[in-house]
Design a protein around this motif. Structure first.
Motif, PDB file in Angstrom:
ATOM      1  N   PHE B 375     -14.487  -0.217   0.202  1.00 54.48           N
ATOM      2  CA  PHE B 375     -14.010   1.029  -0.401  1.00 54.48           C
ATOM      3  C   PHE B 375     -13.733   0.860  -1.893  1.00 54.48           C
ATOM      4  O   PHE B 375     -14.096   1.688  -2.719  1.00 54.48           O
ATOM      5  N   GLN B 395      -7.333   6.374   4.298  1.00 55.62           N
ATOM      6  CA  GLN B 395      -6.007   5.816   4.486  1.00 55.62           C
ATOM      7  C   GLN B 395      -5.967   4.382   3.971  1.00 55.62           C
ATOM      8  O   GLN B 395      -6.520   3.475   4.586  1.00 55.62           O
ATOM      9  N   ILE B 396      -5.290   4.206   2.837  1.00 53.49           N
ATOM     10  CA  ILE B 396      -5.287   2.891   2.201  1.00 53.49           C
ATOM     11  C   ILE B 396      -4.107   2.080   2.697  1.00 53.49           C
ATOM     12  O   ILE B 396      -2.964   2.540   2.651  1.00 53.49           O
ATOM     13  N   ARG B 399      -2.660  -1.732  -1.137  1.00 49.68           N
ATOM     14  CA  ARG B 399      -2.736  -1.016  -2.410  1.00 49.68           C
ATOM     15  C   ARG B 399      -3.339  -1.871  -3.514  1.00 49.68           C
ATOM     16  O   ARG B 399      -3.974  -1.357  -4.406  1.00 49.68           O
ATOM     17  N   GLU B 402      -7.018  -2.073  -2.536  1.00 47.86           N
ATOM     18  CA  GLU B 402      -7.489  -0.750  -2.099  1.00 47.86           C
ATOM     19  C   GLU B 402      -8.336  -0.831  -0.835  1.00 47.86           C
ATOM     20  O   GLU B 402      -9.467  -0.365  -0.782  1.00 47.86           O
TER      21      GLU B 402
END
Lengths: 418, 484
Positions: B375, B395-396, B399, B402
């Motif tokens: 992603f 929906q990550i 963080r 990612e």
């Protein structure tokens, strides 16, 4: 096509800073306001802080973290502020285009004002170079706090905590209450890092040992932590050979500092300050980019959530009013004895605060304000510590007529011990 | 019950997986046995992650020959495994006249038309952070960086797609001959195969000795590393090699394919299972990195780690057929450039197996591996498309890198699947970023427990005894329950 939204204010992060700034923007007339929160709940880290001690400054009473958060969540429900949870912001441009994703797709927000309120993150083992193995059982204290308090998982049975910051102290008590043996809280400084009240209520009351001027110098155990080596350190925090000793434990918690989380600020090109690790801000918490604000722990790690709320309200108000800014008059920098000052820029002194964080503990001290080598104001402080910011109303400082660089320093007798 | 295979490969490092992939092109029943719970858990998991170009091969050695052979395999690997090295190029850095002579010698070995020796000024235009004490550099545009995890997993997934079976948690205890078959003993069960390949890295000599073969003892040499935050991206854009010393390629500074910066390794005597970092080792690496890049920003470190080299006294690969078991091939001393050489080693092992009587019949059809989307690396259009297909892409969970829930699900479902936190990290980079898991590990445990339908006591970091939790906190007692 991405979902396209034009709005007045976008708040990135729905923790205490985000909620307070959004509400303040609402109360000052902004109407199309969005809070973008990556978790599926508001309140951020407050949700895992189930101990009391929040709200004394703002509400005049002692609340737990979830209770403190609930006050703002309730207020938000009475407004038309739109809260988007499970929504992660991935990009911000200097002209305030925000791109976020959630299960519904990609979202683009074009906003008059953007408030950065992403909070902070914990320093990790690699960042402080603790040598040894890399087994299971090494957690940052905040992560452990979440896992214990929210998920109900117990990380270990015998724990050593490195760092006497507040999360470390709180976790020492919390784990003790869960039947975990806390072998020691180890602190590299010669004095406590956290609040005195946490030392008393979390360590003294439970007879848990605090080892000052010590650090962890090795981690044993290939699969799961089997023990750590601790050593005494000298004045420059270097381990003293020959003072090593082994503490048996199955878990090491690290409470070794927090860092403002500014990935998104950096993408936008906001200038970051080397001593606060957050954006340069003025007294209304504007960054150097027009219409972009930073409040709460993303600007600088605050010791009290109440202060986060205060500065965030300020940011929210300014974001709503969005008027022309006066030029920067004073540029503040920390001098000796001071770890950081926030804000680092002052445009107008009639409104707002100055927060000063000592870089060590002092007794019988004074905070001095200097410009061009001359002290223009000094304030007494009986005792000050790195854990507690000193707060001044800007208008109570006798600012010189002429602007320029101002150095804030603390002179006093260093405290060794608690 | 013994299960019969044509070939059993022992060891799921990059070499074992490359052999499995290579042999999966032929009509064979193949099994890979791995002691740990995943592939890429030993020597392969902690190294520089460099595909050394031709300039850096050692002429007149087995490793040099297999290194050379391997380089011609990478176009095939790109096509079949959808695996792309990041070609960064490299500068080898000279600080004096002897060093400069060395640069000339490797330029001769490389025989690249586009490689050249650069002046300090030219070098510093390419790499402005390079030391100003250099006298010259050798610029080789062909060197590349890879993620050792991703390369190993690409081989493993490609092999699995083409029928290779993987059994984990299988520690080989010894061998027996039964007619023409070799019996491979493990504590769990015994296996039967016509041919066996010992690709067990640090255990290879021990296992060779179990088959009665005489091999000099392995020495384990540790190398320590610093890994920097992606904030440091651009500090160097190419691999910076020092002049090698008598024992190793030396401490280098390199970008990683993901955008971090890596410094290391030193070379220190160690033992096979000592992957601990040490203050002395880290200081050595610090000095080495600063020699090349004086302003090396150690304050941006996100992780320190150590890897182990399995070295033989000759410092060459030793690949041979067992004296006692004609179907058994041992691979010993596979150290640097083992990662680069892995497909060449696989091809050579195939030839040895044929010499020993194995017939290689091409399969009618080979299934090509398609890399699962990352992603973080997708453009916005692709991201939209993915989320529209499956909301999990929106929906990550991590963080810093990612990483989405869709990727977590893939890592747990792919073959061979992730079964541990480190297994997830190797596949999709959760916990590999700047927070080193302090955020994603808030939510990952419950996500993984739900998806795998396992309990809290079964959540592992890496090895069998690496439990993440000891249990649950105190339960709320139902106040209205009647006491007995």
């Amino acid at each position: 096509m991405p979902h396209h939204i034009d709005c007045d204010v976008v708040v990135i992060g729905g923790g205490p800073a985000g909620m307070a700034s959004a509400l303040s923007a609402w109360n000052h007339g902004a109407r199309k306001i969005f809070i973008l929160e990556r978790n599926d709940y508001l309140g951020g880290i407050l949700n895992q802080c189930i101990h009391p001690g929040f709200g004394l400054q703002v509400f005049g009473e002692e609340l737990t973290g979830p209770e403190y958060a609930a006050r703002y969540i309730d207020q938000l429900a009475k407004t038309s502020i739109e809260v988007m949870t499970e929504t992660t912001v991935l990009d911000l441009t200097p002209n305030k285009k925000i791109t976020a994703v959630n299960p519904e797709g990609v979202w683009e927000f074009y906003s008059e004002s953007v408030i950065l309120s992403m909070g902070c993150r914990e320093k990790t083992r690699g960042m402080i170079f603790i040598p040894g193995f890399r087994p299971a059982g090494i957690y940052t204290a905040g992560l452990a706090q979440y896992l214990v308090n929210v998920e109900g998982y117990l990380p270990g049975k015998k724990v050593v905590i490195l760092g006497s910051g507040d999360i470390g102290l709180i976790m020492a008590r919390r784990l003790t209450l869960e039947g975990v043996k806390v072998e020691a809280v180890v602190e590299v400084r010669p004095s406590l890092s956290g609040l005195i009240r946490n030392y008393v209520q979390c360590l003294l009351d439970f007879e848990l040992p605090l080892l000052l001027s010590h650090t962890v110098t090795n981690i044993f155990g290939k699969e799961r932590v089997e023990g750590v080596e601790i050593s005494r350190v000298d004045q420059s925090w270097q381990p003293i050979p020959g003072t090593e000793r082994l503490l048996n434990c199955d878990t090491l918690l690290l409470s070794v500092g927090l860092l403002p989380e500014n990935e998104i600020s950096r993408k936008a090109g906001v200038s970051l300050c080397h001593f606060s690790h957050g954006p340069f801000v003025d007294e209304s918490f504007s960054t150097d980019l027009d219409g972009i604000y930073a409040c709460g722990n993303v600007a600088s790690v605050f010791d009290l959530v109440d202060y986060v709320t205060l500065v965030s309200q300020k940011a929210g108000q300014t974001a709503a009013e969005y008027r022309d800014k006066k030029p920067i008059k004073y540029q503040l920098n920390p001098g000796s004895g001071v770890g950081l000052v926030i804000p680092q820029r002052v445009r107008q002194v009639d409104n707002g605060w100055l927060f000063v964080r000592p870089d060590q503990s002092f007794r019988d001290g004074k905070v001095q304000f200097r410009t061009q080598g001359k002290v223009f104001d000094k304030k007494r402080v009986a005792v000050c510590r790195p854990s507690e910011m000193i707060r001044y109303d800007l208008k109570n400082i006798h600012w010189p007529e002429e602007g320029g660089e101002v150095i804030v320093e603390i002179i006093g007798n260093p405290i060794e011990g608690i | 019950m013994k299960k019969a295979y044509d070939v059993i490969i022992i060891g799921g490092g990059v070499v074992g997986c490359a052999i499995a992939w290579f042999l999966s092109h032929f009509d064979l029943k193949i099994l890979l046995l791995e002691r740990e719970l995943d592939v890429c858990c030993g020597v392969s998991k902690a190294n520089t992650g460099i595909l050394h170009s031709r300039s850096y091969l050692t002429p007149g050695t087995v490793k040099g020959e297999l290194h050379q052979r391997a380089l011609s395999w990478f176009p095939e690997i790109e096509k079949e495994l959808d695996f792309h090295p990041t070609v960064t190029g490299a500068l080898t850095v000279a600080f004096n006249q002897d060093d400069l002579n060395y640069l000339k010698s490797i330029k001769k070995i490389g025989k690249y038309d586009d490689a050249e020796i650069l002046s300090p000024q030219e070098s510093r235009i390419l790499e402005p952070n390079l030391s100003d004490r250099i006298v010259a550099t050798y610029y080789d545009p062909h060197a590349a960086v890879v993620s050792p995890f991703r390369l190993t997993l690409a081989f493993a997934e490609g092999a699995a797609l083409n029928g290779v079976k993987f059994h984990f948690d299988r520690s080989v205890g010894g061998f027996d001959q039964q007619g023409k078959k070799i019996i491979v003993h493990t504590p769990n069960e015994n296996y039967e195969a016509s041919y066996v390949v010992n690709a067990t890295g640090l255990s290879s000599v021990k296992i060779a000795q179990k088959s009665g073969d005489r091999v000099p003892d392995l020495s384990a040499f540790k190398g320590e590393y610093f890994l920097l935050d992606k904030e440091s991206q651009g500090l160097v854009k190419k691999i910076l090699y020092p002049i090698p010393n008598s024992v190793s390629k030396g401490i280098l500074v390199s970008p990683t394919p993901e955008g971090n910066i890596l410094a290391g390794p030193n070379f220190e005597s160690s033992c096979a299972d000592d992957t601990s970092t040490t203050p002395q080792g880290l200081n050595e690496v610090k000095a080495g990195a600063q020699k090349l890049v004086p302003q090396f920003p150690f304050n941006q470190t996100i992780q320190i780690f150590a890897g182990i080299r399995p070295t033989l006294p000759e410092r060459d690969f030793l690949i041979f057929v067992s004296k006692k078991y004609p179907g058994l091939i041992h691979l010993c001393g596979i150290e640097s450039p083992g990662l680069t050489a892995s497909p060449g080693i696989a091809e050579y092992v195939g030839e040895l197996l044929v010499q020993q009587g194995l017939s290689l019949k091409n399969k009618d059809q080979i299934i090509f591996r398609k890399a699962f989307p990352v992603f973080h690396d997708c453009d916005w259009e692709k991201r939209e498309e993915l989320i529209a297909q499956d909301p999990d892409w929106g929906q990550i969970v991590c963080r810093c890198e990612e990483v989405t829930i869709a990727e977590v699900k893939y890592a747990l479902r792919m073959n061979p699947p992730a079964r541990t936190m480190d297994g997830l990290k190797r596949r999709i980079r959760v916990t590999a970023g700047r927070c080193q898991g302090s955020f994603c590990q808030m939510h990952l445990p419950s996500i993984v427990m739900n998806l795998l339908n396992i309990g809290i006591q079964d959540l592992l970091k890496s090895d069998k005894n690496s439990n993440l939790f000891v249990g649950e906190t105190k339960k709320v007692v139902n106040a209205h329950a009647t006491p007995h």
